[in-house]
Design a protein around this motif. Structure first.
Motif, PDB file in Angstrom:
ATOM      1  N   PHE A  76      -2.266 113.424  61.222  1.00  0.00           N
ATOM      2  CA  PHE A  76      -2.289 111.962  61.026  1.00  0.00           C
ATOM      3  C   PHE A  76      -3.488 111.486  61.592  1.00  0.00           C
ATOM      4  O   PHE A  76      -4.228 110.646  60.958  1.00  0.00           O
ATOM      5  CB  PHE A  76      -1.133 111.391  62.217  1.00  0.00           C
ATOM      6  N   CYS A  77      -4.179 112.103  62.424  1.00  0.00           N
ATOM      7  CA  CYS A  77      -5.406 111.662  63.247  1.00  0.00           C
ATOM      8  C   CYS A  77      -6.572 111.782  61.974  1.00  0.00           C
ATOM      9  O   CYS A  77      -7.558 110.952  62.037  1.00  0.00           O
ATOM     10  CB  CYS A  77      -5.790 112.272  64.402  1.00  0.00           C
ATOM     11  N   ALA A  78      -6.386 112.873  61.179  1.00  0.00           N
ATOM     12  CA  ALA A  78      -7.434 113.252  60.408  1.00  0.00           C
ATOM     13  C   ALA A  78      -7.098 112.381  58.864  1.00  0.00           C
ATOM     14  O   ALA A  78      -7.931 112.724  58.075  1.00  0.00           O
ATOM     15  CB  ALA A  78      -7.249 114.754  59.961  1.00  0.00           C
ATOM     16  N   GLY A  79      -6.224 111.734  59.087  1.00  0.00           N
ATOM     17  CA  GLY A  79      -5.910 110.877  57.663  1.00  0.00           C
ATOM     18  C   GLY A  79      -5.281 111.635  56.536  1.00  0.00           C
ATOM     19  O   GLY A  79      -5.105 111.193  55.437  1.00  0.00           O
ATOM     20  N   GLY A  80      -4.559 112.916  56.731  1.00  0.00           N
ATOM     21  CA  GLY A  80      -4.315 113.721  55.716  1.00  0.00           C
ATOM     22  C   GLY A  80      -2.833 113.614  55.283  1.00  0.00           C
ATOM     23  O   GLY A  80      -2.281 114.364  54.749  1.00  0.00           O
ATOM     24  N   ALA A  81      -2.016 113.065  56.148  1.00  0.00           N
ATOM     25  CA  ALA A  81      -0.418 112.901  55.925  1.00  0.00           C
ATOM     26  C   ALA A  81       0.032 111.771  54.954  1.00  0.00           C
ATOM     27  O   ALA A  81      -0.819 111.098  54.512  1.00  0.00           O
ATOM     28  CB  ALA A  81       0.373 112.688  57.359  1.00  0.00           C
ATOM     29  N   ALA A  82       1.253 111.782  54.352  1.00  0.00           N
ATOM     30  CA  ALA A  82       1.671 110.933  53.344  1.00  0.00           C
ATOM     31  C   ALA A  82       1.561 109.560  54.114  1.00  0.00           C
ATOM     32  O   ALA A  82       1.160 108.599  53.393  1.00  0.00           O
ATOM     33  CB  ALA A  82       3.129 111.249  52.979  1.00  0.00           C
ATOM     34  N   ILE A  83       1.982 109.292  55.262  1.00  0.00           N
ATOM     35  CA  ILE A  83       1.968 107.945  55.957  1.00  0.00           C
ATOM     36  C   ILE A  83       0.519 107.387  55.935  1.00  0.00           C
ATOM     37  O   ILE A  83       0.537 106.255  55.729  1.00  0.00           O
ATOM     38  CB  ILE A  83       2.608 107.922  57.356  1.00  0.00           C
ATOM     39  N   ASN A  84      -0.604 108.191  56.078  1.00  0.00           N
ATOM     40  CA  ASN A  84      -1.886 107.824  56.003  1.00  0.00           C
ATOM     41  C   ASN A  84      -2.221 107.397  54.643  1.00  0.00           C
ATOM     42  O   ASN A  84      -2.724 106.162  54.319  1.00  0.00           O
ATOM     43  CB  ASN A  84      -2.969 109.020  56.500  1.00  0.00           C
ATOM     44  N   VAL A  85      -1.679 108.181  53.562  1.00  0.00           N
ATOM     45  CA  VAL A  85      -2.101 107.770  52.323  1.00  0.00           C
ATOM     46  C   VAL A  85      -1.485 106.228  51.910  1.00  0.00           C
ATOM     47  O   VAL A  85      -2.080 105.474  51.612  1.00  0.00           O
ATOM     48  CB  VAL A  85      -1.643 108.989  51.277  1.00  0.00           C
ATOM     49  N   PHE A  86      -0.276 106.144  52.464  1.00  0.00           N
ATOM     50  CA  PHE A  86       0.496 104.834  51.901  1.00  0.00           C
ATOM     51  C   PHE A  86       0.361 103.801  52.533  1.00  0.00           C
ATOM     52  O   PHE A  86       0.168 102.737  52.144  1.00  0.00           O
ATOM     53  CB  PHE A  86       2.153 105.336  51.845  1.00  0.00           C
ATOM     54  N   GLY A  91      -2.428  98.672  52.719  1.00  0.00           N
ATOM     55  CA  GLY A  91      -3.020  97.735  53.726  1.00  0.00           C
ATOM     56  C   GLY A  91      -2.395  97.469  55.037  1.00  0.00           C
ATOM     57  O   GLY A  91      -2.227  96.488  55.910  1.00  0.00           O
ATOM     58  N   ILE A  92      -1.727  98.643  55.468  1.00  0.00           N
ATOM     59  CA  ILE A  92      -0.897  98.626  56.717  1.00  0.00           C
ATOM     60  C   ILE A  92      -1.687  99.263  57.865  1.00  0.00           C
ATOM     61  O   ILE A  92      -2.240 100.390  57.694  1.00  0.00           O
ATOM     62  CB  ILE A  92       0.434  99.272  56.533  1.00  0.00           C
ATOM     63  N   ASP A  93      -1.779  98.788  59.147  1.00  0.00           N
ATOM     64  CA  ASP A  93      -2.502  99.105  60.196  1.00  0.00           C
ATOM     65  C   ASP A  93      -1.507 100.196  60.761  1.00  0.00           C
ATOM     66  O   ASP A  93      -0.532 100.271  61.104  1.00  0.00           O
ATOM     67  CB  ASP A  93      -2.995  97.999  60.964  1.00  0.00           C
ATOM     68  N   LEU A  94      -2.118 101.381  60.843  1.00  0.00           N
ATOM     69  CA  LEU A  94      -1.434 102.596  61.446  1.00  0.00           C
ATOM     70  C   LEU A  94      -1.788 102.967  62.523  1.00  0.00           C
ATOM     71  O   LEU A  94      -3.031 103.200  62.891  1.00  0.00           O
ATOM     72  CB  LEU A  94      -1.470 103.803  60.397  1.00  0.00           C
ATOM     73  N   CYS A 153       0.496  90.045  64.396  1.00  0.00           N
ATOM     74  CA  CYS A 153       1.392  90.839  63.163  1.00  0.00           C
ATOM     75  C   CYS A 153       2.619  90.303  63.284  1.00  0.00           C
ATOM     76  O   CYS A 153       3.296  90.200  64.384  1.00  0.00           O
ATOM     77  CB  CYS A 153       1.637  92.325  63.798  1.00  0.00           C
ATOM     78  N   ASN A 154       3.486  89.950  62.021  1.00  0.00           N
ATOM     79  CA  ASN A 154       4.809  89.562  62.185  1.00  0.00           C
ATOM     80  C   ASN A 154       5.588  90.533  61.167  1.00  0.00           C
ATOM     81  O   ASN A 154       6.744  90.239  60.965  1.00  0.00           O
ATOM     82  CB  ASN A 154       4.838  88.019  61.728  1.00  0.00           C
ATOM     83  N   VAL A 155       5.223  91.587  60.739  1.00  0.00           N
ATOM     84  CA  VAL A 155       5.863  92.422  60.065  1.00  0.00           C
ATOM     85  C   VAL A 155       5.617  93.973  60.445  1.00  0.00           C
ATOM     86  O   VAL A 155       4.317  94.467  60.430  1.00  0.00           O
ATOM     87  CB  VAL A 155       5.926  92.412  58.659  1.00  0.00           C
ATOM     88  N   ILE A 156       6.680  94.708  61.004  1.00  0.00           N
ATOM     89  CA  ILE A 156       6.236  96.006  61.526  1.00  0.00           C
ATOM     90  C   ILE A 156       6.963  97.194  61.085  1.00  0.00           C
ATOM     91  O   ILE A 156       8.202  96.775  61.099  1.00  0.00           O
ATOM     92  CB  ILE A 156       6.364  95.820  63.123  1.00  0.00           C
ATOM     93  N   GLY A 157       6.750  98.097  60.928  1.00  0.00           N
ATOM     94  CA  GLY A 157       7.511  99.575  60.512  1.00  0.00           C
ATOM     95  C   GLY A 157       7.414 100.454  61.434  1.00  0.00           C
ATOM     96  O   GLY A 157       6.244 100.651  62.453  1.00  0.00           O
ATOM     97  N   PHE A 158       8.417 101.486  61.641  1.00  0.00           N
ATOM     98  CA  PHE A 158       8.479 102.462  62.702  1.00  0.00           C
ATOM     99  C   PHE A 158       8.460 103.939  61.782  1.00  0.00           C
ATOM    100  O   PHE A 158       9.284 104.068  61.020  1.00  0.00           O
ATOM    101  CB  PHE A 158       9.387 102.234  63.571  1.00  0.00           C
ATOM    102  N   GLY A 159       7.907 104.815  62.127  1.00  0.00           N
ATOM    103  CA  GLY A 159       8.097 106.154  61.793  1.00  0.00           C
ATOM    104  C   GLY A 159       7.813 107.265  63.046  1.00  0.00           C
ATOM    105  O   GLY A 159       7.860 106.639  64.069  1.00  0.00           O
ATOM    106  N   GLU A 160       8.330 108.290  62.756  1.00  0.00           N
ATOM    107  CA  GLU A 160       8.360 109.445  63.674  1.00  0.00           C
ATOM    108  C   GLU A 160       8.117 110.611  63.259  1.00  0.00           C
ATOM    109  O   GLU A 160       7.806 110.926  62.028  1.00  0.00           O
ATOM    110  CB  GLU A 160       9.777 109.387  64.139  1.00  0.00           C
TER     111      GLU A 160
END
Length: 334
Positions: A76-86, A91-94, A153-160
């Motif tokens: 994730f930190c290297a930007g290589g996961a699916a969540i980074n790409v999407f 334009g979602i701040d991760l 921010c007024n719209v937020i998603g959560f991942g795990e």
């Protein structure tokens, strides 16, 4: 006229047959209702990905070793996961949050340090966490959401991310929906055949071992630090009247848990996709939720929420930008 009725009228008077935009119309109505306005906006979308290890992984309920949790955080930190790409695409701040990974990350990595402990305990031996640890995790999740809201921010998603977290989610679903553990247990990261039978038998043993009485005790007994942190984050997102983007099975199990604490959380949730994980569809039906997408995904990370975001943006855009029959000079039906 109530705001909800005004919103519905605004939707119905757009240049289209009534209901022709299907689920987009329901999403627009929901977002307008959450924001209490006829002209809703999605501002500074954010995604918090919570990572935590599970002691139950030592029992062999996942085909992957526990080390994969910290290794994926590095990805994730290297930007290589699916969540980074999407997230980058839309334009979602991760932000990646260490809720309780059994690893010390280098200080220069872009990881938010909220480590409660070095992973939960093995539920075959003792509860996953103490009630105090569970409360700490929920409070930390809430503080992160407060900070996002304060930044606009007024719209937020959560991942795990957490090896064995489908097991924790299955146990929470089993308890809160009063379903047999067999119906709640799926293949997770690849447990099929005899391996799935083994996973189910382990979860059955765990379930029979404990009799927690309250919602908080149930979460502490069967949950994970990343799940508890998501629960606190969702409860705070509701208080801040934010739109909550719900991802797949684990995030939906966290949502189910948050709803046990505060039923009104459900009002702010948009369920972004239907996971292939067994049990997810049953929770969606239980919550009377219609997912935005059905793409046979079962990755987690918040990936389904990030992929669904442009569709949700489309719902807001048609409400604000599409002409009405009157504006366009188009004849409406009699």
């Amino acid at each position: 006229m109530k705001l909800k009725d005004q919103l519905q009228q605004k939707i119905d008077l757009k240049t289209k047959p009534t209901g022709a935009l299907g689920q987009l119309e329901r999403i627009a109505l929901q977002i307008g209702s959450i924001q209490n306005t006829l002209t809703p906006e999605l501002k500074k979308p954010a995604m918090l990905v919570f990572a935590g290890d599970h002691g139950l992984a030592d029992a062999g309920v996942s085909p992957y070793p526990k080390e994969v949790t910290w290794q994926m955080v590095m990805n994730f930190c290297a930007g290589g996961a699916a969540i980074n790409v999407f997230c980058k695409q839309n334009g979602i701040d991760l932000k990646v949050v260490d809720s309780g990974v059994d690893f010390y990350f280098p200080k220069d990595l872009p990881v938010v340090d909220c480590k409660v402990a070095m992973g939960t305990k093995n539920m075959l031996d003792e509860p996953a966490m103490t009630v105090e640890q569970c409360r700490e995790a929920r409070n930390l999740g809430a503080e992160l959401v407060k900070a996002e809201a304060a930044a606009g921010c007024n719209v937020i998603g959560f991942g795990e991310m957490g090896i064995a977290n489908t097991s924790a989610s299955s146990l929470l679903m089993h308890r809160f929906m009063d379903l047999p553990i067999e119906q709640c247990t799926g293949r997770g990261a690849g447990m099929v055949g005899e391996k799935l039978d083994f996973k189910t038998s382990v979860l059955k043993t765990v379930s029979e071992k404990y009799k927690p009485e309250t919602v908080e005790e149930t979460l502490a007994t069967f949950g994970g630090f990343e799940i508890a942190m998501m629960v606190g984050a969702m409860l705070e997102a509701k208080k801040q009247e934010m739109i909550i983007l719900v991802d797949g099975f684990i995030t939906t199990a966290a949502t189910l848990t948050a709803i046990q604490f505060d039923a009104s959380v459900r009002e702010n949730c948009i369920f972004c996709h239907a996971s292939e994980e067994q049990g997810h569809q049953m929770i969606l039906e239980h919550l009377d939720a219609e997912p935005v997408l059905s793409l046979a995904m079962r990755l987690g990370e918040g990936s389904g929420a990030a992929v669904a975001y442009p569709v949700i943006q489309s719902a807001v855009n048609f409400l604000n930008q599409m002409s009405s029959f009157e504006d366009a000079g188009v004849s409406n039906k009699e």
